[in-house]
Design a protein around this motif. Structure first.
Motif, PDB file in Angstrom:
ATOM      1  N   THR A 176      15.288  30.643  84.306  1.00 45.76           N
ATOM      2  CA  THR A 176      16.652  30.110  84.233  1.00 45.76           C
ATOM      3  C   THR A 176      17.338  30.508  82.940  1.00 45.76           C
ATOM      4  N   VAL A 177      16.628  30.362  81.812  1.00 44.55           N
ATOM      5  CA  VAL A 177      17.226  30.682  80.514  1.00 44.55           C
ATOM      6  C   VAL A 177      17.497  32.178  80.403  1.00 44.55           C
ATOM      7  N   GLU A 178      16.620  33.011  80.931  1.00 44.39           N
ATOM      8  CA  GLU A 178      16.878  34.452  80.897  1.00 44.39           C
ATOM      9  C   GLU A 178      18.097  34.812  81.747  1.00 44.39           C
ATOM     10  N   ALA A 179      18.279  34.114  82.860  1.00 48.26           N
ATOM     11  CA  ALA A 179      19.481  34.329  83.682  1.00 48.26           C
ATOM     12  C   ALA A 179      20.733  33.888  82.914  1.00 48.26           C
ATOM     13  N   ILE A 180      20.627  32.808  82.171  1.00 49.67           N
ATOM     14  CA  ILE A 180      21.748  32.348  81.337  1.00 49.67           C
ATOM     15  C   ILE A 180      22.083  33.408  80.290  1.00 49.67           C
ATOM     16  N   TYR A 181      21.058  33.982  79.662  1.00 56.10           N
ATOM     17  CA  TYR A 181      21.299  35.022  78.659  1.00 56.10           C
ATOM     18  C   TYR A 181      21.986  36.233  79.275  1.00 56.10           C
ATOM     19  N   GLU A 182      21.548  36.632  80.468  1.00 56.00           N
ATOM     20  CA  GLU A 182      22.153  37.795  81.118  1.00 56.00           C
ATOM     21  C   GLU A 182      23.637  37.550  81.415  1.00 56.00           C
ATOM     22  N   ALA A 183      23.956  36.347  81.897  1.00 52.01           N
ATOM     23  CA  ALA A 183      25.357  36.018  82.154  1.00 52.01           C
ATOM     24  C   ALA A 183      26.151  35.968  80.851  1.00 52.01           C
ATOM     25  N   PHE A 184      25.540  35.431  79.829  1.00 44.26           N
ATOM     26  CA  PHE A 184      26.167  35.349  78.505  1.00 44.26           C
ATOM     27  C   PHE A 184      26.562  36.737  78.002  1.00 44.26           C
ATOM     28  N   VAL A 185      25.645  37.706  78.123  1.00 50.05           N
ATOM     29  CA  VAL A 185      25.915  39.071  77.680  1.00 50.05           C
ATOM     30  C   VAL A 185      27.045  39.692  78.512  1.00 50.05           C
ATOM     31  N   ARG A 186      26.977  39.521  79.822  1.00 54.79           N
ATOM     32  CA  ARG A 186      28.017  40.103  80.690  1.00 54.79           C
ATOM     33  C   ARG A 186      29.400  39.565  80.328  1.00 54.79           C
ATOM     34  N   ILE A 187      29.495  38.255  80.153  1.00 57.28           N
ATOM     35  CA  ILE A 187      30.793  37.649  79.872  1.00 57.28           C
ATOM     36  C   ILE A 187      31.305  38.086  78.510  1.00 57.28           C
ATOM     37  N   TRP A 188      30.417  38.104  77.506  1.00 58.43           N
ATOM     38  CA  TRP A 188      30.850  38.529  76.168  1.00 58.43           C
ATOM     39  C   TRP A 188      31.380  39.962  76.220  1.00 58.43           C
ATOM     40  N   GLN A 189      30.605  40.855  76.841  1.00 55.39           N
ATOM     41  CA  GLN A 189      31.013  42.251  76.889  1.00 55.39           C
ATOM     42  C   GLN A 189      32.299  42.440  77.692  1.00 55.39           C
ATOM     43  N   ARG A 190      32.529  41.593  78.658  1.00 55.25           N
ATOM     44  CA  ARG A 190      33.729  41.711  79.499  1.00 55.25           C
ATOM     45  C   ARG A 190      34.958  41.055  78.868  1.00 55.25           C
ATOM     46  N   ASP A 191      34.776  39.857  78.302  1.00 57.68           N
ATOM     47  CA  ASP A 191      35.912  39.045  77.862  1.00 57.68           C
ATOM     48  C   ASP A 191      36.021  38.855  76.357  1.00 57.68           C
ATOM     49  N   GLY A 192      34.938  39.137  75.613  1.00 56.81           N
ATOM     50  CA  GLY A 192      34.960  38.919  74.174  1.00 56.81           C
ATOM     51  C   GLY A 192      34.514  37.515  73.798  1.00 56.81           C
ATOM     52  N   TRP A 193      34.166  37.353  72.532  1.00 55.67           N
ATOM     53  CA  TRP A 193      33.630  36.087  72.045  1.00 55.67           C
ATOM     54  C   TRP A 193      34.649  34.947  72.146  1.00 55.67           C
ATOM     55  N   SER A 194      35.896  35.208  71.818  1.00 58.19           N
ATOM     56  CA  SER A 194      36.895  34.136  71.762  1.00 58.19           C
ATOM     57  C   SER A 194      37.150  33.508  73.124  1.00 58.19           C
ATOM     58  N   ARG A 195      36.964  34.268  74.186  1.00 54.27           N
ATOM     59  CA  ARG A 195      37.225  33.748  75.538  1.00 54.27           C
ATOM     60  C   ARG A 195      35.966  33.272  76.246  1.00 54.27           C
ATOM     61  N   LEU A 196      34.832  33.434  75.613  1.00 59.66           N
ATOM     62  CA  LEU A 196      33.568  33.016  76.216  1.00 59.66           C
ATOM     63  C   LEU A 196      33.399  31.504  76.077  1.00 59.66           C
ATOM     64  N   THR A 197      32.989  30.846  77.146  1.00 60.08           N
ATOM     65  CA  THR A 197      32.711  29.412  77.106  1.00 60.08           C
ATOM     66  C   THR A 197      31.380  29.130  77.776  1.00 60.08           C
ATOM     67  N   THR A 198      30.750  28.043  77.368  1.00 60.25           N
ATOM     68  CA  THR A 198      29.474  27.667  77.990  1.00 60.25           C
ATOM     69  C   THR A 198      29.681  27.335  79.468  1.00 60.25           C
ATOM     70  N   ARG A 199      30.820  26.742  79.797  1.00 60.35           N
ATOM     71  CA  ARG A 199      31.083  26.413  81.210  1.00 60.35           C
ATOM     72  C   ARG A 199      31.139  27.680  82.062  1.00 60.35           C
ATOM     73  N   GLU A 200      31.795  28.714  81.543  1.00 60.66           N
ATOM     74  CA  GLU A 200      31.875  29.964  82.298  1.00 60.66           C
ATOM     75  C   GLU A 200      30.494  30.590  82.451  1.00 60.66           C
ATOM     76  N   VAL A 201      29.671  30.501  81.411  1.00 65.56           N
ATOM     77  CA  VAL A 201      28.305  31.028  81.496  1.00 65.56           C
ATOM     78  C   VAL A 201      27.518  30.284  82.572  1.00 65.56           C
ATOM     79  N   ALA A 202      27.655  28.968  82.590  1.00 68.18           N
ATOM     80  CA  ALA A 202      26.961  28.171  83.602  1.00 68.18           C
ATOM     81  C   ALA A 202      27.418  28.549  85.004  1.00 68.18           C
ATOM     82  N   LEU A 203      28.732  28.702  85.204  1.00 70.30           N
ATOM     83  CA  LEU A 203      29.270  29.062  86.512  1.00 70.30           C
ATOM     84  C   LEU A 203      28.757  30.429  86.962  1.00 70.30           C
TER      85      LEU A 203
END
Length: 228
Positions: A33-60
């Motif tokens: 589960t945590v590795e899947a969270i990390y993978e989503a975290f990386v995708r969102i950061w690379q796509r949207d940038g740090w300022s637009r990244l949220t934990t809720r979006e990572v969870a979704l």
């Protein structure tokens, strides 16, 4: 205005507790589960940038309940901190697998692999060891975290040199530690300076050549001393 740091102690700032992961997964399902969270975290950061990244979006994007994510990471800074620790663990494991454990490698190949793993700022297996992270590193890392990484890398380098059974003479511990500072410090500066791919490749090659040449020189000096 809150700065993101807690109280200072001895002049050294401590991080806000929300910038730290709450726990590390130990069971197979939790690790997955945590590795899947990390993978989503990386995708969102690379796509949207740090300022637009949220934990809720990572969870979704991961498909887990926000409460499950908060069990481990109370903030996106804590998520970044956990991810960096995770990738460092992966790097140390790669050193074991590719450098220390193989029995058929000559010492030159072993050292070149070690230097490349330690130095290469463009390693695709470390997708967020980059300039963007360096700009916010102060939000997730204390001095003791840097000291721990240095000690862990130094230990792996000592193990790697010890695995070089065909190397006539081992370098001193202080020499190995100096190489770690040179290699890891150079990697971190490359992340800051962002040289071209050609410049980075030239630096990696020079680091490999320099350390291999130094090891050959140490062995030759020892051989000459024995002759006398």
């Amino acid at each position: 205005m809150k700065s993101g740091f807690g109280n200072t102690k001895g002049g050294s700032p401590t991080l806000n507790s929300r910038a730290k992961p709450l726990k590390r997964p130990t069971q197979a399902r939790a690790i997955f589960t945590v590795e899947a969270i990390y993978e989503a975290f990386v995708r969102i950061w690379q796509r949207d940038g740090w300022s637009r990244l949220t934990t809720r979006e990572v969870a979704l994007e991961t498909g887990v309940a926000i409460g499950t994510l908060y069990d481990y990471f109370p903030s996106k800074e804590a998520l970044l901190s956990g991810y960096i620790r995770h990738r460092l663990d992966v790097l140390l494991a790669q050193m074991d697998q590719d450098v220390i454990q193989p029995t058929e490698l000559d010492w030159q190949t072993r050292i070149k692999r070690l230097v490349c793993l330690t130095c290469n700022p463009d390693d695709a297996r470390q997708p967020l060891f980059n300039h963007a992270v360096s700009l916010i590193e102060h939000q997730i890392a204390e001095s003791r975290h840097h000291s721990r990484v240095y000690e862990e890398l130094s230990q792996k380098w000592r193990q790697a040199l010890a695995a070089c059974s065909d190397l006539p003479t081992q370098p001193s511990a202080s020499t190995i530690e100096a190489w770690v500072i040179m290699a890891w410090g150079g990697r971190r500066y490359c992340i800051t300076a962002q040289p071209t791919a050609e410049q980075t490749a030239a630096w990696l090659s020079e680091m490999q050549t320099m350390i291999c040449s130094r090891l050959s020189s140490i062995s030759q000096d020892e051989a000459r001393a024995d002759e006398h």
